[in-house]
Design an enzyme around this catalytic site. Structure first.
Site, PDB file in Angstrom:
ATOM      1  N   HIS A  55       0.853  -1.190   0.000  1.00 14.21           N
ATOM      2  CA  HIS A  55       0.000   0.000   0.000  1.00 14.21           C
ATOM      3  C   HIS A  55       0.888   1.238   0.000  1.00 14.21           C
ATOM      4  O   HIS A  55       2.031   1.198   0.455  1.00 14.21           O
ATOM      5  CB  HIS A  55      -0.894   0.006   1.234  1.00 14.21           C
ATOM      6  CG  HIS A  55      -1.940  -1.047   1.223  1.00 14.21           C
ATOM      7  ND1 HIS A  55      -3.091  -0.951   1.976  1.00 14.21           N
ATOM      8  CD2 HIS A  55      -2.032  -2.239   0.560  1.00 14.21           C
ATOM      9  CE1 HIS A  55      -3.843  -2.032   1.778  1.00 14.21           C
ATOM     10  NE2 HIS A  55      -3.219  -2.822   0.931  1.00 14.21           N
ATOM     11  N   GLU A  57       0.954   3.945   1.785  1.00 13.03           N
ATOM     12  CA  GLU A  57       1.456   4.376   3.089  1.00 13.03           C
ATOM     13  C   GLU A  57       2.603   3.484   3.558  1.00 13.03           C
ATOM     14  O   GLU A  57       3.616   3.980   4.066  1.00 13.03           O
ATOM     15  CB  GLU A  57       0.324   4.338   4.120  1.00 13.03           C
ATOM     16  CG  GLU A  57      -0.848   5.245   3.790  1.00 13.03           C
ATOM     17  CD  GLU A  57      -1.943   4.560   2.968  1.00 13.03           C
ATOM     18  OE1 GLU A  57      -3.094   5.034   3.023  1.00 13.03           O
ATOM     19  OE2 GLU A  57      -1.652   3.566   2.265  1.00 13.03           O
ATOM     20  N   CYS A  85      -6.079   2.100   5.582  1.00 12.98           N
ATOM     21  CA  CYS A  85      -6.729   0.880   6.031  1.00 12.98           C
ATOM     22  C   CYS A  85      -6.137   0.466   7.382  1.00 12.98           C
ATOM     23  O   CYS A  85      -5.124   1.027   7.818  1.00 12.98           O
ATOM     24  CB  CYS A  85      -6.520  -0.233   4.997  1.00 12.98           C
ATOM     25  SG  CYS A  85      -4.839  -0.896   4.967  1.00 12.98           S
ATOM     26  N   CYS A  88      -2.345  -0.219   7.266  1.00 16.19           N
ATOM     27  CA  CYS A  88      -1.518   0.986   7.147  1.00 16.19           C
ATOM     28  C   CYS A  88      -1.498   1.768   8.458  1.00 16.19           C
ATOM     29  O   CYS A  88      -0.457   2.306   8.849  1.00 16.19           O
ATOM     30  CB  CYS A  88      -2.008   1.846   5.995  1.00 16.19           C
ATOM     31  SG  CYS A  88      -1.746   1.057   4.384  1.00 16.19           S
TER      32      CYS A  88
END
Length: 158
Positions: A55, A57, A85, A88
């Protein structure tokens, strides 16, 4: 050189996310401002890297930690194009990031087909283990790694 405003860093995260779509990635971008003012960027590479943890992040946090040769980023602020999410958020917590700022919300992501509601609910709802059953199966050596850790004089605590 002046320090970019938070609104500029958030706009950069959104621009990264938008450009990443054309580059075959997911519509997510992140900018991390470290305590010393460095800016480190990340974009979603889940499908291109075949890595469910790639992801935006997490990518930014990994890159910043590698650059600074550390596993903690106190004083850092993470700017994300969308509400992070649970994975993250947990990664930001482990990295000791001071704050997270995001543009779009989880409902905006859900409307585009990225519905993490089940994951948020997993942590927010009693009986959450129904989604991903977990169980402890304690062995005689279950605590051996922790005993070795406590006994190891050269460990780096985290």
């Amino acid at each position: 050189m002046s320090t970019p405003a938070e609104s500029d860093l958030l706009a950069r995260a959104v621009d990264l996310a938008t450009a990443n779509v054309a580059d075959g990635g997911g519509p997510f971008g992140a900018v991390l401002r470290t305590a010393d003012g460095r800016l480190v960027e990340g974009v979603n590479r889940v499908t291109s890297a075949h890595d469910p943890t790639a992801h935006a992040e997490v990518q930014a946090l990994r890159a910043a930690c590698a650059q600074l040769q550390t596993h903690e980023l106190p004083g850092a602020v993470l700017y994300a194009s969308c509400e992070p999410c649970p994975m993250c958020l947990a990664t930001a917590l482990w990295a000791r990031v001071d704050r997270v700022v995001f543009a779009a919300g989880r409902d905006d992501a859900a409307q585009a087909g990225f519905d993490d509601a089940a994951f948020y609910e997993y942590f927010e709802t009693a009986g959450h283990h129904l989604l991903l059953p977990t169980e402890q199966s304690r062995t005689a050596q279950a605590t051996a790694p922790f005993e070795a850790w406590r006994a190891h004089d050269g460990r780096t605590d985290y």
